[in-house]
Scaffold this active site. Structure first.
Site, short mmCIF file in Angstrom:
data_model
loop_
_atom_site.label_atom_id
_atom_site.label_comp_id
_atom_site.label_asym_id
_atom_site.label_seq_id
_atom_site.Cartn_x
_atom_site.Cartn_y
_atom_site.Cartn_z
N CYS A 1 0.84 -1.19 0.00
CA CYS A 1 0.00 0.00 0.00
C CYS A 1 0.88 1.24 0.00
O CYS A 1 1.84 1.29 0.75
CB CYS A 1 -0.88 -0.01 1.24
SG CYS A 1 -1.77 1.52 1.50
N PRO A 2 0.62 2.28 -0.73
CA PRO A 2 -0.55 2.46 -1.60
C PRO A 2 -0.27 2.11 -3.05
O PRO A 2 -1.05 2.48 -3.93
CB PRO A 2 -0.78 3.96 -1.49
CG PRO A 2 0.61 4.52 -1.44
CD PRO A 2 1.45 3.48 -0.73
#
Ligand code: SF4
Ligand code: SF4
Lengths: 222, 439, 80
Positions: C18-19
């Site tokens: 992430c992200p």
């Protein structure tokens, strides 16, 4: 006698102007918002503020001033000269009453300050990046203050130069709060906010360890 | 000028942002230039544009044109400049791609000029006028969307955590080891980042320290912060703050992530003008506390490799967390090699300020990371530890780009490796380090 | 959710944390024509929540999302 009166009045008027504009800047600053900080502090803001105004100004305390040691010391000497010059300016109507030795010490400080001002003015044009970030105001300010220090040095040496010095001082005092020299009051805010930051957030004790050479082995290493 | 909406919106935001600290930053610079070498961008290429004071002047020019005596009447005297759309776009790009908000210049400025504060103001101006990088907006909006409707993913999350719980039990050799989600009355609410790698190792550490903890369903990252958009940043933070209040926890612990920690610990209480009924700390501080209290059974010989620690700017300079990582590392490793400089003087890795999420600036980011690469190489370390997800992503990319041949890892991973577990079953940790990030 | 959809493009997001899966996906979707579909394969469990949220805010249509062992597969249709 009249030239004394006229130039003296000019300097006094300039001083009043200067102080009132600075005061209004200060008041404007106080009117701006400054959000209350509700975070749980990790250390004391006061400690940070104290550091910011004392040890934190030491030439070895920051990497930048270690790299630019000469330039920084030049700046310090210049500003010491300025403070001496301002003190002398306030005392200037009574120069004749001041012991010679004090006048000489003061003249040395302002004279050296003026020389450092010249150096600063030159640096601003010869160093590429410094020149590129400078505004005409920056150049004018350093030369104006330098001129004041030079005039003050002469006035301290011989009272004959006092009226001339007052004229230069008047010009500087009028210019100060509207030009770059005004950074002198914002300096306190800049350092204050920095001090609060490093204080509350527990950064300051690490900075103190760095700044006090005795404990420099604290730098964790192999 | 009124016809130019982007520009006028940006200027309105500047006016609204003008508080005492910003005013000081706009006024005080003496243009002495000593901050140049403080900035890793400047160290990387020595370009004028990368002198912090140069960057700040870009905003000051605009400010002076509006508010300064000379700026209004004799603009050239103070290099004042009207803001037009092209300039606004240039400034926006600068604020988002050429400043990681690392504060190194502020710490090195004799006046304490807060250049990152000005860059944040610029980011806010850019965001309000539609000039911010789309991706940051998208990430912020997606996070807000998640908060609006937690039911949408809650069950799924709980199911994922149940699987992680099994891994945890295998890892620590205790079938009773638990990962609870949003359990009311727990002492600690732990807020991870997305992905198992920031949940499982801390879970093992909490288990070992017998912590009474529960897991948040939200991730700690806050992209609103990078946008300089306080409204969005608040909305994103409020998900966690409301959650913590509802669960009546005493403490919120934020995963190893710099901006997430700085924004929840230091910014949020100011945004909300409220003292929260719980403390917020970084996992790093809590792990150090466990170490000092002797709550973890540690054997440093488990990590004999040459290890160096990269200080996240948001942890060290912004949050005062520079001792704690060393307390931990000294307890879990045997060959710690510090970079020079380190701690409060460390260089930014080049990935801060949201930059790692902006592929359009990859080149700039790799270039600005060069000083960090040189620092790491000089230590001869095989493992680089960072307590920030953004730093780890950037270090991973630097590792690939400059063929550094190092491993990137988090503090918690090393702690878990050093923990003497009863009958630990060999389960590979979901280690961020093993993953080649980027392309 | 055994869907017969054959995506126009497949995006390998495995190993990304992430992200990055959302970042890469949104960049890839930008290059698609409206109506085209893309399948993403990720290993970060965070995508199970992030991709639906992203789809809602970006106005793209999430046709399916599911876990297959250690992988997460999802198909997105570009709408605008
Ligand atoms: S930001 Fe500070 S160090 Fe840099 S030029 Fe301005 S006053 Fe000097
Ligand atoms: S905050 Fe960091 S990146 Fe930004 S100008 Fe200052 S030193 Fe450079």
């Amino acid at each position: 006698m009249t030239i004394q009166l006229v130039t003296g009045a000019l300097a006094l008027a300039a001083l009043v102007f200067s102080i009132s504009v600075f005061a209004s800047r200060w008041a404007q600053m106080q009117r701006l918002s400054f959000a209350k900080d509700f975070s749980y502090p990790k250390d004391s803001a006061l400690k940070g503020i104290l550091y910011a105004f004392t040890l934190g100004m030491a030439p070895w305390a920051k990497e930048s001033t270690r790299i630019h040691m000469l330039a920084y010391l030049r700046g310090i000497a210049f500003h010491v000269g300025i403070f001496a010059g301002l003190g002398a300016l306030l005392a200037s109507p009574w120069f004749d009453l001041i012991p010679t030795i004090i006048r000489i010490v003061c003249a040395v400080l302002t004279g050296f300050g003026a020389a450092m001002g010249v150096a600063g003015g030159i640096m601003r044009v010869v160093e590429h990046h410094l020149k590129a970030i400078s505004t005409p105001d920056d150049h004018a300010s350093v030369w104006l203050v330098t001129l004041f220090l030079a005039a003050m040095t002469l006035a301290l040496v011989s009272s004959a130069f006092v009226p001339a010095m007052w004229v230069v001082a008047a010009a500087m005092l009028v210019y100060a709060p509207i030009g770059k020299i005004r950074h002198c009051i914002y300096f306190y805010f800049g350092r204050l906010f920095f001090g609060i930051h490093i204080g509350r957030r527990g950064v300051v004790s690490g900075l103190i360890e760095h700044a006090i050479p005795v404990r420099s082995e604290v730098r964790h290493g192999r | 000028m009124a016809d130019n909406t982007a520009v006028s919106k940006a200027l309105q935001v500047l006016e609204r942002q003008l508080n005492r600290p910003l005013m000081a930053a706009l006024q005080v610079c003496a243009r002495c230039g000593v901050c140049a070498e403080a900035c890793h961008y400047y160290v990387a290429d020595g370009e004028l544009e990368h002198v912090p004071a140069y960057r700040a002047e870009e905003l000051r020019k605009v400010y002076r044109r509006k508010h300064d005596f000379f700026g209004k009447h004799l603009p050239n005297w103070v290099n004042a400049q009207d803001l037009d759309e092209a300039t606004l776009e240039k400034m926006a790009e600068m604020a988002f791609s050429e400043c990681t908000l690392c504060r190194r210049c502020t710490f090195n400025c004799p006046m304490g000029v807060d250049t990152p504060l000005m860059m944040r103001a610029l980011r806010a101006m850019a965001t309000a006028s539609g000039k911010a990088p789309e991706i940051l907006e998208m990430l912020a909006d997606a996070a807000i969307e998640k908060g609006k409707d937690p039911a949408m993913f809650r069950d799924l999350f709980v199911a994922q955590v149940a699987e992680m719980e099994k891994e945890l039990q295998a890892l620590v050799g205790d079938p009773n080891a638990r990962i609870t989600v949003e359990r009311e009355g727990a002492r600690v609410l732990y807020v991870a980042l997305a992905g198992a790698h920031t949940i499982l190792p801390p879970a093992a550490i909490f288990w070992a320290a017998k912590e009474d903890w529960t897991l948040s369903i939200y991730e700690a990252a806050n992209y609103g912060v990078f946008l300089g958009d306080t409204a969005r940043a608040k909305t994103i933070a409020s998900r966690i703050i409301d959650e913590a209040k509802a669960l009546k926890v005493q403490e919120v612990i934020v995963a190893e992530c710099g901006h997430a920690c700085a924004s929840l610990v230091w910014d949020a209480p100011i945004w909300f003008q409220e003292q929260f009924p719980f403390r917020v700390r970084s996992l790093v501080e809590v792990m150090a506390e466990y170490v000092q209290q002797g709550r973890l059974p540690l054997d440093p010989s488990a990590n004999p490799e040459a290890i160096t620690y990269h200080d996240s700017c948001n942890l060290a300079r912004t949050s005062g967390i520079y001792r704690e990582p060393r307390v931990i590392l000294n307890a879990v490793t045997t060959n710690l090699r510090e970079m020079t400089p380190n701690g409060l003087e460390n260089y930014c890795c080049g990935g801060g300020g949201g930059l790692v999420a902006l592929p359009e600036y990859d080149d700039k980011r790799m270039k600005a990371g060069k000083p960090k690469v040189d620092q790491i190489r000089k230590t001869g370390a095989e493992i680089v530890v960072a307590a920030c997800e953004n730093c780890r992503l950037q270090l991973g990319d630097l590792n690939a780009h400059y063929s550094m041949n190092v491993q990137i890892t988090a503090l918690a991973d090393l702690v878990v490796k050093a923990m003497r577990l009863p009958k630990s079953v060999a389960v590979p940790l979901p280690n961020a380090a093993a993953v080649a990030v980027g392309e | 959710m055994a869907d017969p959809i054959k995506p126009d493009q497949i995006l390998d997001l495995k190993g990304l944390l992430c992200p990055m899966p959302v970042v890469k996906l949104s960049m890839a979707v930008k290059k698609l024509q409206a109506g085209q579909t893309i399948e993403g394969i990720a290993t970060d469990p965070g995508v199970m929540a992030d991709i639906p949220a992203w789809a809602r805010t970006s106005g793209n249509e999430l046709l399916s999302i599911e876990q297959q062992g250690k992988e997460y597969h999802f198909i997105v249709k570009k709408t605008a």
